[in-house]
Write a protein that holds these residues in place. Structure first.
Motif, mmCIF file in Angstrom:
data_model
loop_
_atom_site.group_PDB
_atom_site.id
_atom_site.type_symbol
_atom_site.label_atom_id
_atom_site.label_comp_id
_atom_site.label_asym_id
_atom_site.label_seq_id
_atom_site.Cartn_x
_atom_site.Cartn_y
_atom_site.Cartn_z
ATOM 1 N N LEU A 207 0.828 -1.211 0.000
ATOM 2 C CA LEU A 207 0.000 0.000 0.000
ATOM 3 C C LEU A 207 0.860 1.258 0.000
ATOM 4 O O LEU A 207 0.563 2.236 -0.704
ATOM 5 N N ILE A 208 1.929 1.256 0.773
ATOM 6 C CA ILE A 208 2.796 2.431 0.818
ATOM 7 C C ILE A 208 3.495 2.644 -0.515
ATOM 8 O O ILE A 208 3.670 3.781 -0.983
ATOM 9 N N SER A 209 3.878 1.551 -1.154
ATOM 10 C CA SER A 209 4.526 1.674 -2.464
ATOM 11 C C SER A 209 3.578 2.282 -3.494
ATOM 12 O O SER A 209 3.972 3.157 -4.291
ATOM 13 N N GLU A 210 2.320 1.832 -3.509
ATOM 14 C CA GLU A 210 1.343 2.397 -4.440
ATOM 15 C C GLU A 210 0.994 3.839 -4.074
ATOM 16 O O GLU A 210 0.762 4.680 -4.956
ATOM 17 N N MET A 211 0.970 4.125 -2.774
ATOM 18 C CA MET A 211 0.615 5.463 -2.326
ATOM 19 C C MET A 211 1.673 6.485 -2.746
ATOM 20 O O MET A 211 1.337 7.631 -3.086
#
Length: 588
Positions: A207-211
């Protein structure tokens, strides 16, 4: 007509008492009056009649468990603690007597014990007709006072049996599992929790990578830790506030890119907050489980175990506690409740508990489930005055023909102690090579000696019998300490006849507890509370056992009251004949 003749004619059952007590001579007119009252009462039944309210005079039958319960509790030293808030309404000794008697009848429910105190005449004798409510009984069962009284009662009971010569120095130990008061399907498995926690970390990283690409939040992924998720969420909330200002500034723009970016940011905020909540939940579950593999959601102290009572016959685990008891002559002298499913790891803490209370005998007798190197070593090092009569798991199989003819067993090989080497049945020599050690998952240390086969024969040719199917040199590992303890166990068991008493001594207690008293499940939750409840049940079982044996536990028995000593006793005597006096009658 003489009064004695009239008494013999009218009341033949009481004639011998009247003759025995000459001082209670009654006139003919008095008995005529009683006869008329008797006839009126038989013909005119009225439950609302005027009666003389007096305390019931009753003595339980000979060798009733109530006598032993009364004597046991009266000998206890009960500390009167300062009660803050709700005042103490009943004496703890009276409550303990009532609960012990009710449990000996198989009554465990507090509401049923309240009814038992009102309706059972033996319970009325013990409580002196006091009637505590079920709330009072429930509070007493889980109180701190009960813990002290139960511990003291087991110690006093052990000392009495020892002085009376009813027990010897043998300590028979065994365990059984009792169901907890918990839902059978609300379980938490520690391994599954750890697995889900790792998947939660992977999900958060994704999720952090996509965010970072969509919302443009500068979050660090190099040394990401799930505990640092609060920092990332704070940065994301700050980004949402910036987007809110941009949306207000560009309110008339359509389509508005700031709104789209804010929509994605809120989506990631909800997802990351869910990951954070799950991380907190998984940490709490692992902390609650501790060293256990599982626990119940409705009773966190209960562990899921396999029980013998399996109606579905599918090996389903259920929330339960592992009850360990120490008996002698079928009397329970010590007990403990543990959360380990296996008996092997329960012996050492249970022996510490027994030794601390001073009830451990010199002979420790248990079945093969307790035979391990760790237990043998503890008894030899920490309890040098005790003898372990505990077989190991393979002891019986080692005497079979199949075991003795198995060439793979090192005990069937030829050993030369002088040069320290083995020769297997096919002639391969195994020489000592090095020392090794292993630590199990519980931290127990084991030392081994490694023996390696001679790869080459006398002609310096490779011996195929010394190689494994993959071409590696064979080797064996021997635990000298384990072999020493096995030999010691075989010697002690062959020279003692105490072990043969184990089955009918300790196993009988479990049968009486579950089948006779019907105690198969706890009614309270929590390890501390269930320890108190099982202590009551085991002591009630001791009282039932002691009542069936002739003993001097009661001391000198007091003489029973004379049934014609006073008017009250005479009134009760007439009640046994079927006559009920409605008003006081005085005789000249």
């Amino acid at each position: 007509m003489k009064s004695s003749d009239f008494i013999q004619l009218r009341f033949p059952l009481k004639y011998r008492y009247v003759e025995k007590r000459k001082r209670h001579r009654l006139t003919l007119d008095a008995f005529n009056t009683l006869e008329r009252i008797y006839i009126i009462m038989q013909n005119n039944y009225n439950i609302n009649q005027l009666t003389l309210a007096m305390t019931t005079d009753y003595q339980p039958e000979k060798n009733h468990p109530a006598y032993y319960i009364h004597q046991l509790v009266e000998n206890l030293t009960v500390s009167k603690s300062n009660v803050m808030g709700r005042p103490r309404e009943y004496d703890p000794r009276m409550l303990l007597k009532l609960v012990l008697l009710a449990y000996s009848y198989g009554i465990v429910s507090c509401r049923k014990i309240e009814r038992f105190a009102r309706e059972n005449i033996v319970a009325m004798w013990l409580t002196q007709e006091q009637r505590p409510t079920y709330r009072t009984i429930a509070r007493f069962i889980v109180s701190k006072e009960l813990t002290e009284m139960i511990q003291a009662s087991f110690k006093d009971f052990h000392d009495y049996l020892q002085k009376a010569g009813l027990i010897d120095e043998a300590s028979f130990i065994d365990g059984t599992k009792i169901l907890a008061n918990a839902n059978k399907y609300s379980f938490v498995w520690k391994k599954r929790t750890i697995k889900y926690s790792d998947l939660n970390v992977v999900k958060a990283r994704k999720l952090i990578s996509e965010m970072r690409e969509e919302v443009k939040v500068d979050a660090n992924l190099d040394d990401f830790q799930i505990d640092e998720l609060d920092t990332t969420i704070a940065l994301l909330e700050q980004r949402i506030e910036e987007l809110n200002k941009r949306v207000e500034e560009t309110a008339r723009v359509s389509p508005n890119p700031a709104k789209q970016e804010r929509r994605h940011a809120k989506k990631y905020l909800r997802a990351l907050d869910h990951c954070r909540q799950k991380n907190i939940e998984y940490k709490a579950q692992v902390a609650t489980a501790g060293k256990r593999n599982s626990y119940s959601k409705t009773d966190h102290d209960a562990t899921f175990m396999r029980l013998k009572e399996d109606p579905m016959r599918n090996g389903q685990t259920k929330p339960a506690y592992n009850l360990q008891i120490m008996t002698n002559s079928q009397f329970v002298l010590g007990y403990d409740l543990l959360q380990n499913p296996t008996d092997t790891r329960t012996l050492i803490p249970f022996l510490k508990h027994l030794d601390q209370n001073g009830v451990l005998g010199k002979e420790i007798v248990a079945d093969a489930g307790y035979g391990s190197e760790r237990n043998y070593r503890y008894i030899e090092d920490e309890l040098p005055d005790c003898t372990a009569l505990i077989p190991y798991s393979t002891m019986l199989r080692e005497n079979s023909r199949k075991w003795k003819s198995d060439d793979r067993k090192v005990m069937n090989w030829e050993y030369h102690a002088k040069d320290d080497y083995y020769i297997n049945p096919v002639g391969v020599r195994f020489n000592f090579k090095r020392y090794a050690y292993r630590n199990d998952k519980y931290g127990f240390h084991r030392d081994f000696k490694v023996y390696q086969a001679e790869k080459y024969d006398e002609n310096h040719q490779i011996n195929p019998k010394a190689l494994t199917p993959h071409g590696n040199t064979k080797y064996i590992m021997v635990n000298p300490q384990w072999e020493y303890f096995k030999a010691k166990a075989r010697k002690s068991l062959s020279s003692s006849n105490t072990y043969s008493r184990r089955k009918y001594d300790v196993e009988t207690v479990f049968g009486n507890l579950k089948a006779y008293l019907g105690f198969t499940r706890f009614t309270v939750r929590g390890l501390k509370k269930v320890k108190k409840q099982i202590g009551i049940a085991l002591m009630a079982l001791n009282m039932k056992k002691l009542a069936g044996r002739p003993s001097s536990f009661l001391g000198k028995k007091s003489k029973r009251k004379d049934p014609f000593e006073n008017f009250f006793n005479f009134r009760m005597d007439l009640l046994n004949l079927g006559t009920y006096v409605t008003v006081p009658i005085f005789f000249n």
